[in-house]
Enzyme design. Sequence first.
Site, PDB file in Angstrom:
ATOM      1  N   CYS A 113       0.859  -1.199   0.000  1.00  0.00           N
ATOM      2  CA  CYS A 113       0.000   0.000   0.000  1.00  0.00           C
ATOM      3  C   CYS A 113       0.885   1.237   0.000  1.00  0.00           C
ATOM      4  O   CYS A 113       1.801   1.327   0.802  1.00  0.00           O
ATOM      5  CB  CYS A 113      -0.858   0.050   1.256  1.00  0.00           C
ATOM      6  N   GLN A 329      -9.186 -10.445 -12.866  1.00  0.00           N
ATOM      7  CA  GLN A 329      -9.154  -9.139 -12.181  1.00  0.00           C
ATOM      8  C   GLN A 329      -9.177  -9.365 -10.667  1.00  0.00           C
ATOM      9  O   GLN A 329      -9.935 -10.193 -10.175  1.00  0.00           O
ATOM     10  CB  GLN A 329     -10.371  -8.306 -12.591  1.00  0.00           C
ATOM     11  N   GLU A 379      -5.896 -11.615 -28.033  1.00  0.00           N
ATOM     12  CA  GLU A 379      -5.045 -11.649 -26.839  1.00  0.00           C
ATOM     13  C   GLU A 379      -3.715 -12.313 -27.198  1.00  0.00           C
ATOM     14  O   GLU A 379      -3.673 -13.289 -27.934  1.00  0.00           O
ATOM     15  CB  GLU A 379      -5.785 -12.422 -25.730  1.00  0.00           C
ATOM     16  N   CYS A 457      -5.154   1.284 -17.381  1.00  0.00           N
ATOM     17  CA  CYS A 457      -4.629   1.317 -16.014  1.00  0.00           C
ATOM     18  C   CYS A 457      -3.490   2.317 -15.911  1.00  0.00           C
ATOM     19  O   CYS A 457      -2.797   2.367 -14.906  1.00  0.00           O
ATOM     20  CB  CYS A 457      -4.184  -0.077 -15.573  1.00  0.00           C
TER      21      CYS A 457
HETATM   22  N1  SAH Z   1      -9.482  -7.308 -20.813  1.00  0.00           N
HETATM   23  C1  SAH Z   1      -8.938  -8.271 -19.895  1.00  0.00           C
HETATM   24  C2  SAH Z   1      -7.408  -8.231 -19.739  1.00  0.00           C
HETATM   25  C3  SAH Z   1      -6.757  -6.896 -19.651  1.00  0.00           C
HETATM   26  S1  SAH Z   1      -5.059  -6.940 -19.140  1.00  0.00           S
HETATM   27  C4  SAH Z   1      -9.647  -8.181 -18.557  1.00  0.00           C
HETATM   28  O1  SAH Z   1     -10.389  -7.250 -18.302  1.00  0.00           O
HETATM   29  O2  SAH Z   1      -9.492  -9.076 -17.736  1.00  0.00           O
HETATM   30  C5  SAH Z   1      -4.222  -6.664 -20.662  1.00  0.00           C
HETATM   31  C6  SAH Z   1      -4.064  -7.907 -21.518  1.00  0.00           C
HETATM   32  O3  SAH Z   1      -3.368  -7.543 -22.716  1.00  0.00           O
HETATM   33  C7  SAH Z   1      -3.242  -9.026 -20.891  1.00  0.00           C
HETATM   34  O4  SAH Z   1      -4.023 -10.202 -20.911  1.00  0.00           O
HETATM   35  C8  SAH Z   1      -2.010  -9.156 -21.801  1.00  0.00           C
HETATM   36  O5  SAH Z   1      -1.563 -10.476 -21.937  1.00  0.00           O
HETATM   37  C9  SAH Z   1      -2.554  -8.641 -23.112  1.00  0.00           C
HETATM   38  N2  SAH Z   1      -1.580  -8.103 -24.108  1.00  0.00           N
HETATM   39  C10 SAH Z   1      -0.422  -7.464 -23.874  1.00  0.00           C
HETATM   40  N3  SAH Z   1       0.120  -7.050 -25.040  1.00  0.00           N
HETATM   41  C11 SAH Z   1      -0.717  -7.434 -26.033  1.00  0.00           C
HETATM   42  C12 SAH Z   1      -0.720  -7.269 -27.447  1.00  0.00           C
HETATM   43  N4  SAH Z   1       0.254  -6.635 -28.070  1.00  0.00           N
HETATM   44  N5  SAH Z   1      -1.750  -7.779 -28.140  1.00  0.00           N
HETATM   45  C13 SAH Z   1      -2.764  -8.420 -27.518  1.00  0.00           C
HETATM   46  N6  SAH Z   1      -2.826  -8.603 -26.176  1.00  0.00           N
HETATM   47  C14 SAH Z   1      -1.811  -8.116 -25.437  1.00  0.00           C
END
Ligand code: SAH
Length: 502
Positions: A113, A329, A379, A457
């Site tokens: 934290c 998440q 992904e 994020c």
């Molecule tokens: N939308 C999802 C995950 C978001 S986290 C959710 O809400 O749970 C971001 C994701 O992007 C991760 O799973 C990571 O593996 C993926 N990622 C990173 N670089 C990428 C790329 N160039 N193309 C596609 N996916 C990618």
Amino acid sequence: MPDNKELSKTEKEKSVSGRTGKRAGKDADIVPVCQKNDELILDIEDLGTEGEGIGKIQGYTLFVKDALVGDKVRVKIMKTKKSYAYAKLLEIIEPSEWRTEPACPVARQCGGCQLQHCTYEKQLEWKRKKINDCLKRIGGFENIEAEPVIGMEEPYYYRNKAQFPVGYSKDGSIITGFYAGRTHNIIPFKHCLLQHPCNSRILGIITRFLDENNIPAYNEATHKGIVRHIITRTAQATGEVMVCLVINADKLPATDKLVQMLLESDITEDKGTKESKEKPFIKSICININKENTNVILGEKTEVIYGTPYITDYIGNIQYHISPVSFYQVNHSQTEKLYNKVMEFADLKGNEVVWDLYCGIGTISLFLAQKAAKVCGVEIVPQAVEDAKANALLNNLDNVEFFSGAAEEVVSLQYEKSNSRLKADVVTLDPPRKGCDEKLLQTVADMQPARIVYVSCDPATLARDLKYLCGKGYMVEKVQPVDMFCQSYHIECVVKMQKKYI
Ligand code: SAH
């Protein structure tokens, strides 16, 4: 990162006169240079991107961990750079009105934290300001303001995944806890205020089990010993709990005893949170084998010693199977709020084609598939794509298709293959902190979706990417921050963009 805006003369004099070190100038016009080990008195004026206090001495920026806006503090210079320095907080001379007593006794040592000493209300205000600053400074958006942050009613006990290192205390007894900030020293602690309360009981049982059976903890320096980490995952909607021990061996001795001890104990603590209603119970116990000399926590092989290889959770009506390795998440109730915002911003009527880029295990894809004609998810991690496909089957959703690969490659290839005819009604983007690849943003603009929903994020890369899309015919309609990581400096944002029709 440091901001070197010149201070006004009076501010300059104020800071210089407030300086107690022996180098404090008699003449305010002489620029004092901070040196290592100098002690100063400082007014904290701002917070940096990671929640550290910022104060200035004659335009020279000092970063002070654990200091808050409005604090008057005495600090010691630890490390100097050309235009900024890092200082250690020695004393709070006058506390800021943002200040509150951290609820956790090890909040300051632990790396988890960064903002527990700040009231939750001010945390949310600061996070909103941080986004607005990025929108202005990086995105050039003068007239766009983020909405008030959607926070939690009770900003504790929200994490559904915990990873505790196992080691030894100075007196040689087995301990679990957390790494102190930026180190691998374990702070022995069983009750973390961010984790599900059931973790304290589970850690207690496992340390007792290791002691009683003389099973050694792993030692990073010698690469000897057995138990490296304890990982727990909890499913908020069902109460199911997974316990996974990561070991530096092929087998864990006395596994039957471990299962018996875990199942016989009541892992419920009174401190149930308002946001988690279900009573926790153990549904899965696993052993993960990691014999590598590495900082990576999980090894490739996982064995189930009790129950199922996964636990089941729901976000809205969608069901997910979560294994020790699945990405999921960490804050369940806020994820639900975030995805509901994504759904609202996507504004689906039922006939749309949606592309969900950076889709992970397909959480947003499946959520939107409930109201869209078709959702295509992309992904980069193949295992996550496998999980996404399995989750689609689990929920009987057959209007989804998942592609494995980098979004910038997959989408442009599909676009080329279609002779530039590939269209999307809605595109959702949820990239990691570094944001989207420019090639992807260009292809998304070429696909001309009516709406783009961007989940981010990192406010800095978000602002950069929004600016790019605005140059390609889109406008920002709403910026909604959601606090997924209370007590930390992180903030999640969901943005609605519309295509401009001229
Ligand atoms: N939308 C999802 C995950 C978001 S986290 C959710 O809400 O749970 C971001 C994701 O992007 C991760 O799973 C990571 O593996 C993926 N990622 C990173 N670089 C990428 C790329 N160039 N193309 C596609 N996916 C990618």
